[in-house]
Motif scaffolding. Sequence first.
Motif, PDB file in Angstrom:
ATOM      1  N   LYS A 118       0.813  -1.213   0.000  1.00  0.00           N
ATOM      2  CA  LYS A 118       0.000   0.000   0.000  1.00  0.00           C
ATOM      3  C   LYS A 118       0.849   1.266   0.000  1.00  0.00           C
ATOM      4  CE  LYS A 118      -3.837  -2.023   2.548  1.00  0.00           C
ATOM      5  NZ  LYS A 118      -4.536  -2.050   3.826  1.00  0.00           N
ATOM      6  N   ALA A 119       1.958   1.255   0.747  1.00  0.00           N
ATOM      7  CA  ALA A 119       2.683   2.487   1.015  1.00  0.00           C
ATOM      8  C   ALA A 119       3.722   2.866  -0.027  1.00  0.00           C
ATOM      9  CB  ALA A 119       3.366   2.398   2.383  1.00  0.00           C
ATOM     10  N   LEU A 120       4.328   1.894  -0.624  1.00  0.00           N
ATOM     11  CA  LEU A 120       5.434   2.201  -1.514  1.00  0.00           C
ATOM     12  C   LEU A 120       4.985   2.414  -2.949  1.00  0.00           C
ATOM     13  CD1 LEU A 120       8.064  -0.453  -0.344  1.00  0.00           C
ATOM     14  CD2 LEU A 120       7.908   1.928   0.321  1.00  0.00           C
ATOM     15  N   PRO A 121       5.586   3.409  -3.599  1.00  0.00           N
ATOM     16  CA  PRO A 121       5.342   3.507  -5.035  1.00  0.00           C
ATOM     17  C   PRO A 121       5.941   2.278  -5.711  1.00  0.00           C
ATOM     18  CG  PRO A 121       6.990   5.105  -4.334  1.00  0.00           C
ATOM     19  CD  PRO A 121       6.479   4.427  -3.100  1.00  0.00           C
ATOM     20  N   LYS A 122       5.451   1.940  -6.894  1.00  0.00           N
ATOM     21  CA  LYS A 122       5.906   0.715  -7.556  1.00  0.00           C
ATOM     22  C   LYS A 122       7.418   0.682  -7.736  1.00  0.00           C
ATOM     23  CE  LYS A 122       1.766  -0.838  -9.739  1.00  0.00           C
ATOM     24  NZ  LYS A 122       1.270  -1.693 -10.740  1.00  0.00           N
ATOM     25  N   SER A 123       8.042   1.824  -8.011  1.00  0.00           N
ATOM     26  CA  SER A 123       9.492   1.822  -8.204  1.00  0.00           C
ATOM     27  C   SER A 123      10.212   1.420  -6.924  1.00  0.00           C
ATOM     28  CB  SER A 123       9.981   3.192  -8.669  1.00  0.00           C
ATOM     29  OG  SER A 123       9.632   4.183  -7.720  1.00  0.00           O
TER      30      SER A 123
END
Length: 120
Positions: free
Chosen positions: A83-88
């Motif tokens: 949920k928290a991290l951007p895909k990169s």
Amino acid sequence: MNAQDLLEAAKTHTGLSQNGLAEAIGIRQPTLSQWNAGKTELSDETYIKLAKLAGVDPTEVIIEKHMRKAGPEGRKVWATLAKALPKSAVLLVVVALVVPYNQAHASTIQILQAAKYLLC
């Protein structure tokens, strides 16, 4: 997406047989059959190859794999990461998990530090 669903999606997306998929991802067909039957677990690298053949996001597949294998506390951590991290940044975490500890410990630490930097 569980292992069986991922295998079916890859077969449908590519039109390959199970033998063809095994060859495409660099494993023997009996290994893929055992995996499909839930008798063995494939490496993260193999999951990534299969996800690409299925046309699905490898990052999500790896997160789901580890969520299924983790205990209650581990599942919470994986869910938070998803949920928290951007895909990169998630991709950096996945790369850190895929790099064998005994071959590149320093690289793993650097990757995790880069992921932390991206979140700040």
